[in-house]
Design an enzyme around this catalytic site. Structure first.
Site, PDB file in Angstrom:
ATOM      1  N   HIS A 125       0.969  -1.241  -0.036  1.00  0.00           N
ATOM      2  CA  HIS A 125       0.014  -0.032  -0.085  1.00  0.00           C
ATOM      3  C   HIS A 125       0.962   1.159  -0.009  1.00  0.00           C
ATOM      4  O   HIS A 125       0.544   2.160  -0.637  1.00  0.00           O
ATOM      5  CB  HIS A 125      -0.892  -0.002   1.163  1.00  0.00           C
ATOM      6  CG  HIS A 125      -1.830   1.026   1.445  1.00  0.00           C
ATOM      7  ND1 HIS A 125      -3.270   1.096   0.807  1.00  0.00           N
ATOM      8  CD2 HIS A 125      -1.747   2.385   1.780  1.00  0.00           C
ATOM      9  CE1 HIS A 125      -3.772   2.299   1.110  1.00  0.00           C
ATOM     10  NE2 HIS A 125      -3.019   3.192   1.754  1.00  0.00           N
ATOM     11  N   GLU A 126       1.797   1.232   0.861  1.00  0.00           N
ATOM     12  CA  GLU A 126       2.599   2.610   1.222  1.00  0.00           C
ATOM     13  C   GLU A 126       3.602   2.724  -0.208  1.00  0.00           C
ATOM     14  O   GLU A 126       4.089   3.650  -0.524  1.00  0.00           O
ATOM     15  CB  GLU A 126       3.390   2.594   2.363  1.00  0.00           C
ATOM     16  CG  GLU A 126       2.342   2.433   3.742  1.00  0.00           C
ATOM     17  CD  GLU A 126       1.312   3.431   3.784  1.00  0.00           C
ATOM     18  OE1 GLU A 126       1.449   4.480   2.912  1.00  0.00           O
ATOM     19  OE2 GLU A 126       0.524   3.170   4.435  1.00  0.00           O
ATOM     20  N   HIS A 152       1.674   4.477  -2.848  1.00  0.00           N
ATOM     21  CA  HIS A 152       1.748   5.892  -2.712  1.00  0.00           C
ATOM     22  C   HIS A 152       3.271   6.434  -3.048  1.00  0.00           C
ATOM     23  O   HIS A 152       3.286   7.378  -3.985  1.00  0.00           O
ATOM     24  CB  HIS A 152       1.597   6.068  -1.266  1.00  0.00           C
ATOM     25  CG  HIS A 152       0.079   5.967  -0.812  1.00  0.00           C
ATOM     26  ND1 HIS A 152      -0.803   6.852  -1.325  1.00  0.00           N
ATOM     27  CD2 HIS A 152      -0.279   5.427   0.170  1.00  0.00           C
ATOM     28  CE1 HIS A 152      -1.893   6.618  -0.709  1.00  0.00           C
ATOM     29  NE2 HIS A 152      -1.712   5.811   0.330  1.00  0.00           N
ATOM     30  N   GLU A 183      -4.845   7.688  -3.329  1.00  0.00           N
ATOM     31  CA  GLU A 183      -5.377   6.446  -2.896  1.00  0.00           C
ATOM     32  C   GLU A 183      -5.513   5.296  -3.885  1.00  0.00           C
ATOM     33  O   GLU A 183      -5.308   4.167  -3.642  1.00  0.00           O
ATOM     34  CB  GLU A 183      -6.659   6.616  -1.876  1.00  0.00           C
ATOM     35  CG  GLU A 183      -6.988   5.620  -1.065  1.00  0.00           C
ATOM     36  CD  GLU A 183      -5.996   5.451   0.155  1.00  0.00           C
ATOM     37  OE1 GLU A 183      -5.103   6.428   0.356  1.00  0.00           O
ATOM     38  OE2 GLU A 183      -6.021   4.311   0.814  1.00  0.00           O
TER      39      GLU A 183
END
Lengths: 505, 505
Positions: free
Chosen positions: B269-270, B273, B299
């Protein structure tokens, strides 16, 4: 205090707090660069550091700062201020007058350059490539020469630089102190060279696990009284300590597989610096006085822990067992006294930071003399490797086989820190003089150390030195603590006694 | 471009660069606080952060900024500027006007309140005590209502808040999108609840060595194309990504011994980003456009990697063997398909951050609808727990047994972040729509993933999305990339297909 003065002082305090906030940010950005910031962010980071240093510089030199310090320097106002307040004003005024002479954009350019040059230096050192670093260093020297003119030449051009790290000390004084020290140390080094009683250091030429080195560093820092809730230990190429605030004083060390003493004594050294900054009085936080009073006094704290305590026999009577437990394979069969002699072995090494506490002072004298040549005699940066090597031959009897082991070894010049090196040797002298007093006031000192009871030492240093921060000058500190001005004989006495016994001279 | 405009633009660029330097420093100070800054430095650090944020705010709202943006917004000047330059001016002007409209003392009061309220919220959550938080939240809502009047009501009062995170998207549009999504997801969730084919997740309830979790995280980030020379991975309580500059985009994850998926999917997830911020075009560095264009598009990048790639079967066809090698004891006897089903298990949990990719959207819709009720219908803060619980019963079929597991779970409202939550679900929808296009343009997508050939995906995302930074709006991005505006059916289609198969519906 008059109501109007009180109100102005409140405004001034807020102003100082802002400056101290900038300094914290700048220190963290630097710390981060040295402890693991990604390579590709360095260029932008350099710009940011330049910008923030420029902003801080603007605060130090603003008309507002001029007006504050002018007001608080009036005799009728000064007498309403405390001695700490007067010292704050005095330091700010000095900085203001020194800095306002430099155009802001020149200073910003210089800050950017020096941030960049430090990265270039790291690569140049790694690749043993002085040529790639030379143009950057030349530019830094040119900037410094320009700044000296802005600041005003004191007695000589180099005096102006020296004064930034050791306020009020002159080249004439340092020349005298260094020559006195050299005159006592050179015969001692020669006697040691001639001594047949050389320590055996062969057992240090083993592989020492890095993780165990780290564990021992953490342990020994805890024993010194380093507060891990107000700091942290990281690794960097060149060990350093940085105080973001007394509640956040960070240190780094480095772990070399084939060099156990390096990590151990770097940790003790940086730990000594850190104790100073962690124990500044809370009243001084957010002012310009919340740090060490000079580089020399700062260095006295690191040297005192690294050498006078950390390389003493009582210290290892207590901690050698712990070290052996960290490295049973390497040290189980090495006697305490042999270990003690090995870590105090005197040798003419190329690298200042790896040198013994005796010849260390000669490494400093080389740098001091070279810097004097650059700024007072116009020595060019191109000539540095040659001059460096010649002086090493002259004072230490050795010629570095490469610039990596010679002129490229230190970070200082890449950051523009000319005038700084003398502080290291001054620190040794301050430390020996303080230890002399400590020993008088605490006759059971060796027993305390041998029992691992180090906190009374930390408390004594806090009471006498640390808590004052910059509220006292170096000259005031050494006089108040020891009852006399800086005297190089204490260091010479200490070294003579220690090494005469160690080498059975 | 006229010479005078060109000169003004150069000045403006320097001004923007300064702003971007402040932002880098602030981001690093925050990152450091969350990744290992010593406890005792936190109080001073908070002051420093407040000071630097204040300085940045001053730059955003200064008369100088007003003059720059006024000049560059004149029609005869605008036509001399590039589209990127015009977007910079537009964004700066919007921020300037928004911030200027609030009287400084009201904003200062609000900042103090929200800083305080976050501490109160932490305690209230820990003690399951909504009543103690309620008066603070009421004041925050009152402030936001007041600010909406200053900022100007768009279509509805809540539109004004929504626009801060997802520029140009209206409540009418989001209502339509969310209701369409809800109408398709609620029956799907019900069908899954009724399905007898539940995955076995018991093997996830084992102890997974943290060091191995870290190694796997590093490995998988490398596979995604995360550039470790332009970033680093650390650990923090709550995982996050922060871009100091495109050359320095840091991520954190957390390693929980009893929760392997948490570290793996947080890293993905990070990492998603971070890819966005690392791959912004170098031209935009130092301007206000060097970041993600909206919370929703940001997101989309994290969700795409975390869920649509990271929780897909092809992905684990390639990487499950690696994961097993990291955890042979725990996973050697677990089949790929069972692992795949377990990490996609759907459950009606109370906590948003722990929910699966399907019900996650319903958690968001609850918050969105409640925020709308507060700002458009005057719902009082006192009524929140009751309304919260009723909506959880309605959409997820569960009623939180406590406010700790209900209305108190998220930090956002205590910091005044109303209008933010929608972005999370918008991100899922953007991601599904982008994946649909990617799959059309790259028909061999699953084969690439199954071969561990992830770089073409990263390159596609960079080309279509990342490089533009904030130069394109969210609406422009989704239209340019996929050929149509945001359409919730892609997410619903994707989820229906995936979970129908997984649960054999």
């Amino acid at each position: 205090m008059e109501e109007s003065i009180k109100l102005e002082w409140e405004k001034f305090s807020k102003y100082l707090l802002k400056m101290s906030g900038y300094l914290e940010a700048i220190s963290l950005l630097h710390w981060d660069l040295r402890t693991g910031a990604p390579r590709k962010g360095v260029e932008v980071r350099s710009g940011t550091l330049g910008m923030l240093s420029g902003e801080l510089f603007r605060l130090e030199t603003s008309e507002e700062m001029g007006a504050f310090t002018e007001l608080f320097s009036r005799p009728e106002v000064m007498e309403q201020l405390s001695s700490v307040q007067n010292k704050i004003v005095k330091d700010c005024r000095k900085e203001y007058e020194r800095s306002k002479s430099i155009p802001a954009e020149r200073y910003e350019e210089y800050s950017k350059l020096s941030a960049h040059a430090q990265t270039i230096w790291e690569e140049a050192k790694e690749n043993n490539d002085f040529a790639s670093f030379e143009p950057f260093l030349s530019q830094i020297v040119a900037f410094k020469q320009e700044f000296i003119d802005y600041w005003g030449v004191k007695n000589t051009r180099y005096d102006t630089l020296l004064d930034m790290y050791e306020p009020d000390l002159t080249v004439t004084e340092v020349d005298a102190i260094f020559s006195r020290l050299r005159n006592r140390l050179v015969p001692l080094v020669e006697a040691i060279s001639a001594s047949p009683n050389k320590p055996d250091t062969s057992f240090l030429q083993q592989i020492f696990d890095k993780e165990q080195q780290q564990k021992f560093s953490l342990f020994i820092l805890g024993q010194m009284g380093y507060d891990f809730e107000a700091g942290r230990l990281d690794e960097s190429v060149h060990p350093f300590a940085t105080g973001l605030s007394p509640g956040d004083v960070r240190i780094t060390t480095h772990y070399l597989q084939d060099n156990l003493p390096s990590a151990v004594f770097s940790s003790l050294h940086e730990g000594g610096h850190a104790l100073y900054e962690q124990n500044v009085s809370p009243d001084l936080v957010g002012t310009v006085l919340a740090g060490g009073t000079s580089m020399g006094i700062h260095e006295s704290q690191s040297r005192l822990w690294e050498n006078m305590i950390g390389r003493s026999l009582p210290f290892w009577e207590r901690y050698y067992g712990d070290l052996q437990q960290h490295f049973p394979e390497q040290l189980a069969n090495v006697e305490l006294v042999d270990f003690y002699r090995a870590i105090n072995s005197v040798g003419n090494s190329f690298i200042r930071t790896e040198s013994d506490e005796l010849t260390y002072n000669l490494h400093i004298i080389v740098r001091y003399e070279i810097e004097k040549l650059i700024f007072n005699e116009g020595l060019s940066v191109q000539e540095l490797p040659e001059v460096w090597n010649a002086k090493y031959q002259q004072y230490l009897g050795i010629t570095p086989p490469s610039d990596q082991l010679g002129v490229l070894q230190d970070v200082h010049w890449s950051g523009g820190d000319f005038g700084y090196f003398a502080s290291y040797s001054l620190g040794n002298m301050y430390a020996a003089q303080m230890m002399h007093t400590l020993r008088k006031e605490m006759p059971e000192l060796d027993e305390l150390i041998a029992a691992g009871n180090l906190l009374p030492i930390k408390e004594w240093l806090t009471e006498k030195i640390h808590r004052h921060g910059r509220a006292l000058t170096p000259a005031e500190i050494i006089l108040e603590v020891t009852g006399e001005p800086l005297n190089p004989d204490y260091l010479a006495d200490y070294l003579e006694a220690k090494y005469t016994e160690l080498y059975k001279l």
